[in-house]
Every structure is written in C-alpha cells, then in structure tokens.
Enzyme design. Structure first.
Site, PDB file in Angstrom:
ATOM      1  N   HIS A   1      27.807 -85.032  38.351  1.00 58.58           N
ATOM      2  CA  HIS A   1      28.181 -83.768  37.699  1.00 58.58           C
ATOM      3  C   HIS A   1      27.784 -82.556  38.543  1.00 58.58           C
ATOM      4  O   HIS A   1      28.039 -81.429  38.167  1.00 58.58           O
ATOM      5  CB  HIS A   1      27.637 -83.697  36.269  1.00 58.58           C
ATOM      6  CG  HIS A   1      26.172 -83.417  36.149  1.00 58.58           C
ATOM      7  ND1 HIS A   1      25.242 -84.416  35.991  1.00 58.58           N
ATOM      8  CD2 HIS A   1      25.482 -82.261  36.147  1.00 58.58           C
ATOM      9  CE1 HIS A   1      24.040 -83.873  35.890  1.00 58.58           C
ATOM     10  NE2 HIS A   1      24.156 -82.563  35.991  1.00 58.58           N
TER      11      HIS A   1
ATOM     12  N   GLY B   1      19.992 -77.223  37.368  1.00 56.47           N
ATOM     13  CA  GLY B   1      19.733 -77.026  38.795  1.00 56.47           C
ATOM     14  C   GLY B   1      18.836 -78.115  39.356  1.00 56.47           C
ATOM     15  O   GLY B   1      18.837 -78.405  40.538  1.00 56.47           O
ATOM     16  N   ASN B   2      18.066 -78.763  38.459  1.00 58.64           N
ATOM     17  CA  ASN B   2      17.284 -79.931  38.872  1.00 58.64           C
ATOM     18  C   ASN B   2      18.190 -81.127  39.120  1.00 58.64           C
ATOM     19  O   ASN B   2      17.823 -82.073  39.817  1.00 58.64           O
ATOM     20  CB  ASN B   2      16.303 -80.342  37.771  1.00 58.64           C
ATOM     21  CG  ASN B   2      14.895 -79.824  37.993  1.00 58.64           C
ATOM     22  OD1 ASN B   2      14.425 -78.984  37.246  1.00 58.64           O
ATOM     23  ND2 ASN B   2      14.248 -80.288  39.045  1.00 58.64           N
ATOM     24  N   SER B   3      19.367 -81.096  38.511  1.00 56.22           N
ATOM     25  CA  SER B   3      20.289 -82.228  38.566  1.00 56.22           C
ATOM     26  C   SER B   3      20.492 -82.704  39.990  1.00 56.22           C
ATOM     27  O   SER B   3      20.804 -81.909  40.869  1.00 56.22           O
ATOM     28  CB  SER B   3      21.635 -81.832  37.973  1.00 56.22           C
ATOM     29  OG  SER B   3      21.511 -81.676  36.608  1.00 56.22           O
TER      30      SER B   3
ATOM     31  N   ASP C   1      26.644 -91.318  36.843  1.00 53.00           N
ATOM     32  CA  ASP C   1      26.358 -89.925  37.197  1.00 53.00           C
ATOM     33  C   ASP C   1      25.752 -89.811  38.591  1.00 53.00           C
ATOM     34  O   ASP C   1      24.769 -89.094  38.792  1.00 53.00           O
ATOM     35  CB  ASP C   1      25.449 -89.271  36.139  1.00 53.00           C
ATOM     36  CG  ASP C   1      25.455 -87.739  36.262  1.00 53.00           C
ATOM     37  OD1 ASP C   1      26.252 -87.195  37.049  1.00 53.00           O
ATOM     38  OD2 ASP C   1      24.625 -87.102  35.587  1.00 53.00           O
TER      39      ASP C   1
ATOM     40  N   GLY D   1      37.457-104.766  27.787  1.00 50.70           N
ATOM     41  CA  GLY D   1      37.938-104.021  26.621  1.00 50.70           C
ATOM     42  C   GLY D   1      37.215-104.296  25.323  1.00 50.70           C
ATOM     43  O   GLY D   1      37.793-104.108  24.255  1.00 50.70           O
TER      44      GLY D   1
END
Lengths: 421, 467
Positions: A50, A168-170, A81, A223
């Site tokens: 992200h 911002g740590n991401s 992520d 599925g």
C-alpha cells in the site's frame, strides 16, 4: 544499542512515490510517503504494497545518508501487503554510495512481551525509532478491500505490537534489539492506542524471494471461504481439533464444480488433517491450498451430515478483485475491468465489461447519464471483453468525435446511452 | 343559496346538482359543505409477529354503496391479507370510527378499495356527484382549484380547505396537474371554482431545500409533505376507473408479462439507431418460464410498439416504462399483447399471451416461531428472481421477519436470508421446514440449532443458541 541495531538503522529508507490515480474520471497524479528496508547490497528494498503499488510512476528512495536515489517496482503482492523495489544501481555506483542490507530474524520464535522496535518515517519524520513489545504473535486480520480496494490477509496472520506505528511507518521494519527484521510494519488501528500490526518475517522472506525471482506471487485458488468451527465440533460430532467449516463456496469456482457445498466440513487435504477451530488457524490453511501449483488436483475429505466423502478439486490461478484501470479522458470516465471476483460478488452473468470508477462532471460520459458504479457492457454494439475495446473506441472518438453507443448495466438494468461531442 | 341546496338534496339525486346549481355565482362555503361529504379517513391495523400497527390514510367515496378508494401507498405491499384488520371509516370531524370492509387492490390504478358499513354510507356523497354534466373536467394552467385536507385523528379528522392555482399539466404517463401549493390531502379530490371535480390528489412530489449549518457547506435535503399534496391526477384519469373494484380482496387475477428491468430509450439513442422520433424501452432480462419467454422475447430487445401503435413520446423518458407497465396491468391473464421490438437491426413481432402473476411474497405461507425469533416463509418466484436463482427449484424457506434481540437475530439471521439447511440437513419445502422448526421450538431441552443461510452470493452457517 547493539552493533546490529546501528547497522540496521543504516538500511532503513524512506520512500516518496508519485502514482497515477484514475478515480476522478481523468488521469491524476498523487504523491505519498512511506518507509522501507534494504534487504540486499544490490539494492533490493522491501516495503508495503500500500506504499508502492503498480500505479507508481516515480519512486524516490532516501537512504540513511539523506541522499535520494531513484528506484523501480520489482513486484507487488497485495495479499500480504508487500512490495519489492530495486534502487537504480548505476546511480548508486556513480554517486559512490555504499548500501547496507538488513537481515531477517526468526519471527516464529517471537514471544508475547518481547521487546521490539519500529523504525520508519512516521508523518515524514525520517529515521524515527519507537519501542514496544510483541503484543500477539498470531493475529488474524482479513480485509477484502484493505489495500486500495484489493484483498489482504487471507494467507498470513500478523504480528501485533504496541510500538507506536503511525502513517508513514508503513513498510519500515519491526526489529528485535539485535537489529534483526522480524516484521514489516503495515498498519495500525486509527483511533486506538498502540495497536500496530506487522507482516511476520516468515511470510516476508518467502514473498520477497518470489517477487525478486518472478515479480509476482502465483497462488492457487479453489473458491472456498473457510470459517472457524469455534465450538461447533460437538454439533458436527467431530474429533477434537479436526476440520474447517466451509462457510461459503464461490459460484462457478473449482470447489463448486467439484460438488462442495457451504456447510461441509473439510477434514483433510491430500490426507493431511486440517484444523480450523479458530480464526487465526484459517490463513495457514488457505496458504496450504494457495501454495500448490496451479492445476493441482487436491483431494478433499469432507464430512457432510453423517457421511464422509472425497472430492477432487483442480486448482485455478487466484485473481484479484480489482481489474485493470484506465481513464477515458475525453469522455471524463475512469473504468476498471470487471474481474472474476467482482462479477461473482455482484452476480453478473459473465466477466465482460468495465466498472465506472470515476466520472468528471460535465464531460460527455456524465452528460450521457453514466454514473459511478455502472458497468459498461458494449461500445458501438461490440462486447467489452477487454479494456482495449474501450480504449480503441475512445481513441477513435478522440481522432474524430462522433456519437458513440454505450450499453450499460446498473443493478441489472440495461440501458442504451449515447456519448456525443 | 345554502337553503336552496339543502332543499334540493332531499328532492333529487345528488348527481344533478353541481355545475348547474352553482355556475352563476359559486358560493364556496356551500360547495364546501356538500363536497366534504365525499371524503373520509380510513384506519386499519396491521397485525405483525410482535405488534399491532395502526395506520390512517385519507379516502374518497366513489359510489352510492359507500365504496372508498385509497392511494396505493396506503397499505404496505408486503403485508398479507390476513394481517390487515379492523378497517374503520371516520367521517370528517367525527372521532368515532365505524367498521368497514377491505375489498382489495386494483392492479391498474393501484387503488385500494374499502367499503363503509350501512349506517355510514347514508351520510356519504360519492365524488361522482360532482363530476359535472359532461366529459371529465380537464384543469387548465392558471385556473383556481381547491381541495380538502383532514387534521389528525386526535383532532377528530377536522376538515379544512386548501386553495391553489394550476401551474402545470403533464402526462407522466397519466395526465397530472401540479398546483402551485398544496391543494388537498393525498387521496382526496380537487375541485374547480364551480365545485366540479378536476382531479384526485396523489403523493406529493419532493421539494429540495438547502440545509445550512453554522459549520460546513449547505447540504441539499429533499422534503416531502406527507399530509398535503400539490400534485393531482386529472379527473379523466380517475372517473373512468372508479368502478374497478377487485373481484376478490387478493386483487387477483393479475396479468403477467415477465420482463425484468424495462429501461427507457432516450432520443439520442433512437436517432443513433435510425429510429428518429420513435419512443422505446429496452428489456434488461426476460424471466424464466414467463409469458414473455414463451412468446420469444429476448433480453436487449427494444420494445417500439404495442398492438401496432408506436409507444407514445413522453417526458421524462422514464414515463414510457410506466406506460408499458400500465398497459399490462390494465389487462387480465389470457389477454393478448402484440409487441413490436427491435432486435439488433431487425424489427420482430412478438405475440404474448399474458399469464397469471406467480404467487407473491405477501400471498406465501408463513409461520412465526416465537422462541426461535423468526418467521419462516415459503419462497416464491420473486425471491428467486431477486437473487438470480432458477425459479424452478424453490427449496428452503425465507426468513420473513427476524425478531430484534431474539436468538436468531443474535446468531446473525437477517430478514430475507434464504435458509437452505436446518441442523445440517437440506430443507425440501415449507411444510417440512416448519415441521422441523416446530419440533426444535417445542423441545425445551434444545440448547441450540444450526442454520445454513444464503445471502446474496454468499452463504453462512449460523449457530442459534436457545438458552
């Protein structure tokens, strides 16, 4: 601090990204900021999906010496992520920078209460170190739209920490006191105190390797939507710690074709017993299926009412729910290709079409009556089975504007509309 | 004048006065005192699983038998016939209601018909008495009109007058007049200066206002006046249909075409398809097993003409859909309807024999399980259509009502969930399901049961705790 920790600080970077955004009905640029960590001397940076997505058009990485270097996206995996960048090595060499790589620690060995540190660029404050403990080593967290509309968390659990993690740590590392990377900081609960989450190193290590090698993580799909049995096992008369509830079966999926039904209890896969009593046990089971090669035949042993049956399920390639995006600027429309998942969720008849994700007020698309959420099915009576069909019609309109017939669908209602100059 | 009118009333049928008696010098108080006798308030009670809900709406008397018409919105379409109880008619200004009978809803007009009891009907005057001697009066722009409103029940439904001016007359598709201000309560008649009926007030249109707070931007807010309306159907859309009293309170027979999602074709599209000034409607879906399917109608067909007559040009474009729907609703099952459609570039004739509307949700069987906290309902054709299921195989039951805070609600059951399995075994039909649910409800030792429900494209296993 330890020597390892000091070295780790040298491998933490901040990342500035400029990316394309289509949502407004036009092509726009937005910029954002995140953190990352250098994982190799040849310029591989690990960060969050992200922070840097596939829409990125310009990536700048600020090294620990405060110098900026360009980078490109190597691979991207919204499910976990994670994203991988490579620094412009020629630039690094030309300017004589020395890169210092961090090392993974063993996230499996973490224990609740263990001291950890988050390093990153919260709110643009570079090289900020915050301290906390591991709050939970196995947190379940799933979100079908979590990463810019993409799914996340189906295949991994998360580390939870009370080390302050702010926007911002991401993408920055979560490390132990010896400077080993045990997680990649990813998200926090907004409005809560010190509830931060990180992708464990055990997951990051595998995904990093795949992304560096192939640029993507290919996963298998059958599925089924698993559900935790919790204390339903008595009800289903199951042996303790056995089975996972099939909560839902995607229509048309391999599992549906094989005959699986919601309410079935999956006992084993290829003879290996599965245990899905609790929610945090579900991602490893999903990952077990996902990590098999596409087209694998999986043998599902299933309990249905009183009997136990065997099913053979042939896996398909896992697809994201977000399709390719584009802006048809002359019409003031931005569109996203209908994905298999989207079609299924919205009970569409087929996978044709493009969803309108943005409309510019006053542009021909808006004037014709097209609204956000409409599905464009045909253009000049040609089925939109690829975005190229739309792109071509738009290019033709751009070259010589003429009335264009569009077939749209809104809540199953089909309309014909004209886009005209 | 008042004196003359009173004398006349005893002597000759009400229908004879009106224009003739009042044409010269209309005396509004006199007109008022007569015309107020053709309006009533109707109250009924909807009995649900957990409550009795009284509803009041305004009605107009349409014949000498004491037949009263109510607007279609007066009764919740989801309510079953047996849930509607204790119909009462209140005369304007009277606090005591007298029993009345519900006669059903007419599909074409949407009106609900109610009949007042013997003692009440003698005090009523049908609105047809004020229709005028010739063809129904059509209001014209700028003409003065007036109507009746009724105060709430605690004010004994006291009648009051509303006056306005006709601002616009438009076909949407029914000829509708819009007055400058509110002119009557929805469901009550509107008269001209001479006291001749010019229309029947419908639901009011909304008006958009900007709501401005001290902080933040103005927010557009739509306000709808539910007590008074400024829109009315002209008399020509009302008088010819007041005799459409349903044969049966169920409102059946109901004609059925079987298309889903008719969408208007706008002028630009017509031009693009070389249809010039032709009006049309796009068929989004053709329902399985429907008369439309049998006749060979296809999805994406554009309906252009009906029984050889081109569809009318109406504004807004949407009105053509209402026009088509009404053409079906005014007919009965077995009637034939010839549709001319554009399929691709070809004109095709489709001859449909209208069918009988499949069982509606309000007609389906249902049973409330108090201890389990929900009502199971037999699934109907419409349930399958809504959920994109094949309407042929209607296994399971639908959760029609879920009691707030009850065991099933706590377990996550929601209204309209489709129950597929009970305790891990598939549900075959309504009878079997209610048998099994009844057994669970009756077993006081039962501490839990499990439902498998379908909701949209997903399913969920719900565990209902009874203790």
């Amino acid at each position: 601090m330890s020597r390892g920790f000091n070295r780790l600080l040298e491998s933490v970077v901040s990342i500035n990204v400029r990316e394309l955004a289509f949502e407004s009905g036009a092509r726009r640029y937005t910029s954002s900021l995140g953190s990352g960590v250098l994982m190799s001397e040849d310029g591989i940076v690990l960060t969050n999906a992200h922070v840097v997505s596939r829409r990125a058009v310009e990536i700048n990485v600020t090294l620990s010496n405060l110098e900026r270097v360009g980078a490109r996206l190597v691979g991207w995996d919204h499910w976990t992520d994670l994203a991988v960048l490579r620094l412009d090595l020629e630039e690094v060499k030309r300017r004589g920078f020395k890169l210092s790589a961090a090392r993974f620690g063993e996230s499996e060995k973490l224990f609740p209460g263990q001291e950890v540190f988050a390093v990153g660029t919260p709110h643009g404050l570079t090289r900020t170190v915050t301290r906390g403990i591991v709050s939970n080593t196995n947190r379940y967290f799933e979100d079908t739209r979590g990463i810019g509309g993409y799914e996340t968390g189906m295949f991994n659990t998360w580390l939870q920490t009370d080390a302050a993690i702010n926007p911002g740590n991401s993408g920055g590392p979560l490390v132990t006191s010896d400077g080993k990377v045990v997680g990649i900081s990813s998200r926090g609960y907004l409005g809560a105190n010190n509830l931060g989450f990180a992708i464990p190193a055990s997951t990051a290590r595998v995904v990093l390797e795949r992304l560096v090698q192939d640029g993507v993580v290919v996963r298998s799909y059958v599925g089924i939507v698993p559900g935790a049995l919790q204390d339903l096992e008595n009800f289903y008369a199951l042996a303790l710690n056995t089975g996972v509830l099939v909560s839902s079966v995607d229509p048309g999926s391999p599992a549906a074709k094989a005959g699986l039904r919601p309410g079935d209890i999956l006992l084993s896969i290829d003879g290996a017993r599965v245990d899905g009593r609790f929610p945090e046990q579900l991602p490893p089971i999903q990952n077990l299926i996902a990590s098999r090669p596409i087209g694998s035949e999986l043998r599902f042993s299933v309990k249905r009412a009183a009997e136990t049956r065997e099913f053979t399920v042939v896996t398909e390639r896992l697809e994201s729910r977000v399709g390719e995006e584009w802006a048809l600027e002359k019409w003031g429309l931005s569109v996203r290709r209908v994905s298999r998942t989207y079609a299924r969720e919205n009970q569409l008849e087929g996978n044709d079409g493009a969803v309108v994700i943005g409309v510019q007020p006053g542009f021909p698309g808006d004037v014709a009556g097209i609204a956000r959420g409409d599905i464009l099915l045909k253009v000049n009576q040609q089925a939109i089975n690829a975005l190229d069909v739309l792109k071509q019609a738009h290019a033709a309109y751009e070259a010589s504007p003429a009335p264009t017939l569009i077939e749209t669908q809104r809540n199953r209602r089909v309309s014909l509309l004209i886009i005209k100059p | 004048m008042i004196l003359i009118l009173r004398l006349l009333r005893g002597a000759i049928p009400a229908a004879l006065f009106g224009v003739s008696a009042c044409a010269a010098t209309p005396d509004l108080p006199a007109l008022w005192s007569e015309r107020v006798k053709c309006v009533v308030a109707v109250e009924y009670v909807t009995v649900t699983e957990t409550e009795r809900r009284p509803t009041v709406s305004m009605g107009t008397v349409v014949d000498a038998k004491g037949t009263i018409i109510l607007q279609s919105v007066a009764i919740d379409p989801r309510a079953a016939l047996w849930q509607l109880k204790e119909f009462k008619v209140y005369l304007p200004g009277e606090g005591d209601g007298k029993p009345a009978e519900y006669l059903g809803q007419d599909a074409f007009t949407g009106w609900h018909f109610v009949r007042a009891g013997d003692d009440t009907r003698t005090k009523l005057t049908p609105v047809t008495a004020f229709a005028g001697p010739t063809a129904p009066r059509k209001p014209v722009i700028s003409e003065a009109v007036w109507g009746i409103g009724l105060r709430p029940k605690d004010e004994d439904f006291a009648p009051y007058i509303l006056r306005s001016t006709v601002a616009l007359v438009q076909a949407v598709p029914q000829l509708t007049a819009i007055a400058q201000q509110e002119v009557a309560a929805p469901g009550l008649p509107v008269f001209d200066a001479q006291g001749v009926l010019v229309g029947l007030a419908g639901p009011s249109g909304g008006q958009t206002f900007l709501q401005i707070s001290r902080s933040g931007r103005p927010v557009p807010t739509m306000l709808i006046n539910v007590e008074e309306s400024s829109a009315f159907l002209v008399a020509g859309e009302v008088l010819p249909h007041v005799g459409r009293i349903p044969r049966d309170p169920s409102g059946r027979p109901l004609a059925w075409l079987g298309t889903y999602g008719l969408e208007p074709m706008d002028r630009e599209v017509a031009k693009f398809l070389n249809l010039q000034a032709q009006s049309g409607a796009v068929v989004s879906e053709v329902l399985e097993g429907s008369p439309a399917e049998t006749a060979g109608l296809k999805p994406r067909d554009i309906i252009l003409a009906l029984n050889g007559a081109p569809l009318p040009q109406l504004k807004p474009d949407r009105a053509v859909v209402a026009y088509l729907e009404r053409e079906v609703e005014r007919r009965i099952p077995g009637n034939k309807l010839a549709l001319t459609v554009l399929r691709g570039t070809e004109r095709v004739e489709v001859a449909v024999t209208l069918g009988d509307q499949p069982k509606l949700a309000r007609e389906a069987e249902r049973k409330f399980f108090d201890r389990l906290g929900f009502t199971a309902r037999e699934p109907v054709y419409g349930d399958a259509v809504e959920r994109r299921q094949r309407p042929g195989a209607l296994a399971g039951v639908v959760a029609h009502f879920v009691k707030t805070g009850g065991p099933s609600a706590t377990a996550g059951l929601r209204p309209d969930d489709w129950i597929r399995e009970i305790d891990g075994t598939e549900v075959k039909d309504f009878a079997e399901a209610t048998g099994r649910l009844g057994a669970i409800e009756g077993d006081k030792d039962r501490s839990e049961f499990v439902l498998l429900v379908a909701r949209g494209s997903e399913t969920a296993v719900l565990r209902v705790k009874l203790k």
